[in-house]
Motif scaffolding. Structure first.
Motif, PDB file in Angstrom:
ATOM      1  N   PRO A  39       0.833  -1.204   0.000  1.00  0.00           N
ATOM      2  CA  PRO A  39       0.000   0.000   0.000  1.00  0.00           C
ATOM      3  C   PRO A  39       0.871   1.259   0.000  1.00  0.00           C
ATOM      4  O   PRO A  39       1.929   1.293   0.616  1.00  0.00           O
ATOM      5  CB  PRO A  39      -0.781  -0.108   1.312  1.00  0.00           C
ATOM      6  CG  PRO A  39      -0.706  -1.543   1.712  1.00  0.00           C
ATOM      7  CD  PRO A  39       0.597  -2.053   1.168  1.00  0.00           C
ATOM      8  N   GLN A  40       0.415   2.276  -0.696  1.00  0.00           N
ATOM      9  CA  GLN A  40       1.091   3.570  -0.741  1.00  0.00           C
ATOM     10  C   GLN A  40       0.147   4.615  -0.165  1.00  0.00           C
ATOM     11  O   GLN A  40      -0.975   4.774  -0.657  1.00  0.00           O
ATOM     12  CB  GLN A  40       1.443   3.946  -2.186  1.00  0.00           C
ATOM     13  CG  GLN A  40       2.373   2.952  -2.870  1.00  0.00           C
ATOM     14  CD  GLN A  40       3.763   2.974  -2.276  1.00  0.00           C
ATOM     15  OE1 GLN A  40       4.342   4.027  -2.040  1.00  0.00           O
ATOM     16  NE2 GLN A  40       4.300   1.793  -2.001  1.00  0.00           N
ATOM     17  N   THR A  41       0.598   5.323   0.879  1.00  0.00           N
ATOM     18  CA  THR A  41      -0.223   6.338   1.527  1.00  0.00           C
ATOM     19  C   THR A  41       0.425   7.697   1.365  1.00  0.00           C
ATOM     20  O   THR A  41       1.635   7.840   1.523  1.00  0.00           O
ATOM     21  CB  THR A  41      -0.394   6.017   3.031  1.00  0.00           C
ATOM     22  OG1 THR A  41      -0.983   4.729   3.159  1.00  0.00           O
ATOM     23  CG2 THR A  41      -1.276   7.056   3.715  1.00  0.00           C
ATOM     24  N   GLY A  42      -0.403   8.696   1.046  1.00  0.00           N
ATOM     25  CA  GLY A  42       0.122  10.054   0.901  1.00  0.00           C
ATOM     26  C   GLY A  42      -0.929  11.083   1.240  1.00  0.00           C
ATOM     27  O   GLY A  42      -2.130  10.801   1.245  1.00  0.00           O
ATOM     28  N   GLY A  43      -0.451  12.275   1.509  1.00  0.00           N
ATOM     29  CA  GLY A  43      -1.321  13.403   1.823  1.00  0.00           C
ATOM     30  C   GLY A  43      -1.483  14.304   0.614  1.00  0.00           C
ATOM     31  O   GLY A  43      -1.158  13.924  -0.510  1.00  0.00           O
ATOM     32  N   PRO A  44      -1.974  15.532   0.835  1.00  0.00           N
ATOM     33  CA  PRO A  44      -2.220  16.467  -0.252  1.00  0.00           C
ATOM     34  C   PRO A  44      -1.008  16.623  -1.171  1.00  0.00           C
ATOM     35  O   PRO A  44       0.128  16.766  -0.720  1.00  0.00           O
ATOM     36  CB  PRO A  44      -2.535  17.775   0.473  1.00  0.00           C
ATOM     37  CG  PRO A  44      -3.123  17.322   1.777  1.00  0.00           C
ATOM     38  CD  PRO A  44      -2.331  16.092   2.144  1.00  0.00           C
ATOM     39  N   GLY A  45      -1.287  16.551  -2.472  1.00  0.00           N
ATOM     40  CA  GLY A  45      -0.235  16.665  -3.482  1.00  0.00           C
ATOM     41  C   GLY A  45       0.279  15.324  -3.967  1.00  0.00           C
ATOM     42  O   GLY A  45       0.958  15.254  -4.986  1.00  0.00           O
ATOM     43  N   SER A  46      -0.039  14.234  -3.262  1.00  0.00           N
ATOM     44  CA  SER A  46       0.377  12.906  -3.708  1.00  0.00           C
ATOM     45  C   SER A  46      -0.399  12.540  -4.970  1.00  0.00           C
ATOM     46  O   SER A  46      -1.585  12.854  -5.096  1.00  0.00           O
ATOM     47  CB  SER A  46       0.104  11.865  -2.627  1.00  0.00           C
ATOM     48  OG  SER A  46       0.823  12.186  -1.451  1.00  0.00           O
ATOM     49  N   VAL A  47       0.263  11.879  -5.899  1.00  0.00           N
ATOM     50  CA  VAL A  47      -0.357  11.523  -7.177  1.00  0.00           C
ATOM     51  C   VAL A  47      -0.112  10.057  -7.515  1.00  0.00           C
ATOM     52  O   VAL A  47       0.849   9.456  -7.038  1.00  0.00           O
ATOM     53  CB  VAL A  47       0.171  12.404  -8.334  1.00  0.00           C
ATOM     54  CG1 VAL A  47      -0.134  13.864  -8.087  1.00  0.00           C
ATOM     55  CG2 VAL A  47       1.665  12.211  -8.530  1.00  0.00           C
ATOM     56  N   TRP A  48      -0.974   9.478  -8.317  1.00  0.00           N
ATOM     57  CA  TRP A  48      -0.765   8.130  -8.831  1.00  0.00           C
ATOM     58  C   TRP A  48      -1.452   7.998 -10.174  1.00  0.00           C
ATOM     59  O   TRP A  48      -2.354   8.754 -10.508  1.00  0.00           O
ATOM     60  CB  TRP A  48      -1.262   7.065  -7.856  1.00  0.00           C
ATOM     61  CG  TRP A  48      -2.744   6.945  -7.695  1.00  0.00           C
ATOM     62  CD1 TRP A  48      -3.566   6.063  -8.338  1.00  0.00           C
ATOM     63  CD2 TRP A  48      -3.585   7.729  -6.860  1.00  0.00           C
ATOM     64  NE1 TRP A  48      -4.862   6.239  -7.943  1.00  0.00           N
ATOM     65  CE2 TRP A  48      -4.906   7.259  -7.023  1.00  0.00           C
ATOM     66  CE3 TRP A  48      -3.366   8.777  -5.968  1.00  0.00           C
ATOM     67  CZ2 TRP A  48      -5.987   7.814  -6.358  1.00  0.00           C
ATOM     68  CZ3 TRP A  48      -4.439   9.322  -5.301  1.00  0.00           C
ATOM     69  CH2 TRP A  48      -5.720   8.842  -5.495  1.00  0.00           C
ATOM     70  N   SER A  49      -0.985   7.020 -10.952  1.00  0.00           N
ATOM     71  CA  SER A  49      -1.599   6.668 -12.227  1.00  0.00           C
ATOM     72  C   SER A  49      -2.068   5.233 -12.128  1.00  0.00           C
ATOM     73  O   SER A  49      -1.323   4.365 -11.668  1.00  0.00           O
ATOM     74  CB  SER A  49      -0.595   6.801 -13.374  1.00  0.00           C
ATOM     75  OG  SER A  49      -0.279   8.155 -13.579  1.00  0.00           O
ATOM     76  N   GLN A  50      -3.276   4.993 -12.562  1.00  0.00           N
ATOM     77  CA  GLN A  50      -3.875   3.670 -12.493  1.00  0.00           C
ATOM     78  C   GLN A  50      -4.149   3.174 -13.910  1.00  0.00           C
ATOM     79  O   GLN A  50      -4.984   3.728 -14.602  1.00  0.00           O
ATOM     80  CB  GLN A  50      -5.186   3.735 -11.706  1.00  0.00           C
ATOM     81  CG  GLN A  50      -5.915   2.424 -11.595  1.00  0.00           C
ATOM     82  CD  GLN A  50      -5.104   1.400 -10.830  1.00  0.00           C
ATOM     83  OE1 GLN A  50      -4.672   1.645  -9.711  1.00  0.00           O
ATOM     84  NE2 GLN A  50      -4.882   0.255 -11.445  1.00  0.00           N
ATOM     85  N   PRO A  51      -3.410   2.131 -14.340  1.00  0.00           N
ATOM     86  CA  PRO A  51      -3.682   1.584 -15.675  1.00  0.00           C
ATOM     87  C   PRO A  51      -5.089   0.986 -15.765  1.00  0.00           C
ATOM     88  O   PRO A  51      -5.644   0.525 -14.759  1.00  0.00           O
ATOM     89  CB  PRO A  51      -2.629   0.485 -15.837  1.00  0.00           C
ATOM     90  CG  PRO A  51      -1.558   0.827 -14.848  1.00  0.00           C
ATOM     91  CD  PRO A  51      -2.269   1.485 -13.701  1.00  0.00           C
ATOM     92  N   ALA A  52      -5.642   0.966 -16.952  1.00  0.00           N
ATOM     93  CA  ALA A  52      -6.944   0.352 -17.195  1.00  0.00           C
ATOM     94  C   ALA A  52      -6.895  -1.125 -16.816  1.00  0.00           C
ATOM     95  O   ALA A  52      -5.879  -1.796 -16.994  1.00  0.00           O
ATOM     96  CB  ALA A  52      -7.319   0.498 -18.670  1.00  0.00           C
ATOM     97  N   ARG A  53      -7.977  -1.597 -16.250  1.00  0.00           N
ATOM     98  CA  ARG A  53      -8.195  -3.012 -15.933  1.00  0.00           C
ATOM     99  C   ARG A  53      -7.246  -3.605 -14.883  1.00  0.00           C
ATOM    100  O   ARG A  53      -7.212  -4.800 -14.692  1.00  0.00           O
ATOM    101  CB  ARG A  53      -8.158  -3.857 -17.211  1.00  0.00           C
ATOM    102  CG  ARG A  53      -9.203  -3.436 -18.212  1.00  0.00           C
ATOM    103  CD  ARG A  53      -9.225  -4.316 -19.452  1.00  0.00           C
ATOM    104  NE  ARG A  53     -10.197  -3.848 -20.398  1.00  0.00           N
ATOM    105  CZ  ARG A  53     -11.500  -4.126 -20.388  1.00  0.00           C
ATOM    106  NH1 ARG A  53     -11.995  -4.878 -19.444  1.00  0.00           N
ATOM    107  NH2 ARG A  53     -12.315  -3.652 -21.299  1.00  0.00           N
ATOM    108  N   GLN A  54      -6.497  -2.781 -14.184  1.00  0.00           N
ATOM    109  CA  GLN A  54      -5.610  -3.294 -13.138  1.00  0.00           C
ATOM    110  C   GLN A  54      -6.349  -3.270 -11.797  1.00  0.00           C
ATOM    111  O   GLN A  54      -6.907  -2.245 -11.398  1.00  0.00           O
ATOM    112  CB  GLN A  54      -4.339  -2.465 -13.035  1.00  0.00           C
ATOM    113  CG  GLN A  54      -3.356  -3.047 -12.029  1.00  0.00           C
ATOM    114  CD  GLN A  54      -2.094  -2.215 -11.912  1.00  0.00           C
ATOM    115  OE1 GLN A  54      -2.146  -0.999 -11.884  1.00  0.00           O
ATOM    116  NE2 GLN A  54      -0.965  -2.894 -11.847  1.00  0.00           N
ATOM    117  N   VAL A  55      -6.339  -4.390 -11.105  1.00  0.00           N
ATOM    118  CA  VAL A  55      -7.018  -4.505  -9.817  1.00  0.00           C
ATOM    119  C   VAL A  55      -6.300  -3.654  -8.769  1.00  0.00           C
ATOM    120  O   VAL A  55      -5.065  -3.655  -8.689  1.00  0.00           O
ATOM    121  CB  VAL A  55      -7.083  -5.988  -9.379  1.00  0.00           C
ATOM    122  CG1 VAL A  55      -7.678  -6.123  -7.990  1.00  0.00           C
ATOM    123  CG2 VAL A  55      -7.894  -6.806 -10.395  1.00  0.00           C
TER     124      VAL A  55
END
Length: 149
Positions: free
Chosen positions: A102-118
């Motif tokens: 798990p990755q936890t972050g506060g304001p300003g944290s970003v992530w990219s989620q590929p299509a169809r990835q659980v």
């Protein structure tokens, strides 16, 4: 403060908004955080989860939405047909890709989620979270029955 120049409609848990900036637009709009028009996503499946469409139509294609999670809420394992990008605006938010820590972050944290990835999401217990999410296509939510990692 009230939002000006809106064109929001809501029909049975569907959310829509006129497409983003238009060439013919002659006036912009500004909404203060206390005037965001939050709507429940699904009170039975996701109690307390709220969303507001910033632009686009998540029922048809690409859109930018704000989501407000109550403290401690977990989305459950799921995937989406479209890829998306997320930004934490408020609170501490955890995003977990299947098979990863798990990755936890506060304001300003970003992530990219590929299509169809659980993946799984959680608003940490420290307070409500608000995230901005840009979906590259239609918004859907496909639950995946699996045990916690």
């Amino acid at each position: 403060m009230e939002r000006t120049n809106t064109s929001r409609t809501s029909k049975s848990k569907k959310y829509s908004r006129d497409a983003g900036p238009k060439a013919e637009a002659t006036q912009g709009s500004f909404t203060t955080s206390d005037a965001i028009p939050w709507k429940p996503v699904d009170a039975k499946k996701h109690p307390g989860l709220m969303m507001s469409v910033v632009w686009g139509n998540p029922n048809k294609g690409a859109s930018l939405i704000l989501q407000k999670y109550p403290a401690g809420m977990k989305s459950g394992w799921h995937w989406h047909t479209a890829a998306y990008d997320g930004v934490v605006i408020q609170g501490n938010f955890t995003h977990t890709f299947k098979g990863a820590a798990p990755q936890t972050g506060g304001p300003g944290s970003v992530w990219s989620q590929p299509a169809r990835q659980v993946h799984n999401d959680k608003c940490e217990e420290s307070g409500d979270s608000i995230i901005a999410v840009y979906f590259h296509g239609k918004l859907d939510f496909i639950p995946v029955p699996m045990k916690a990692q």
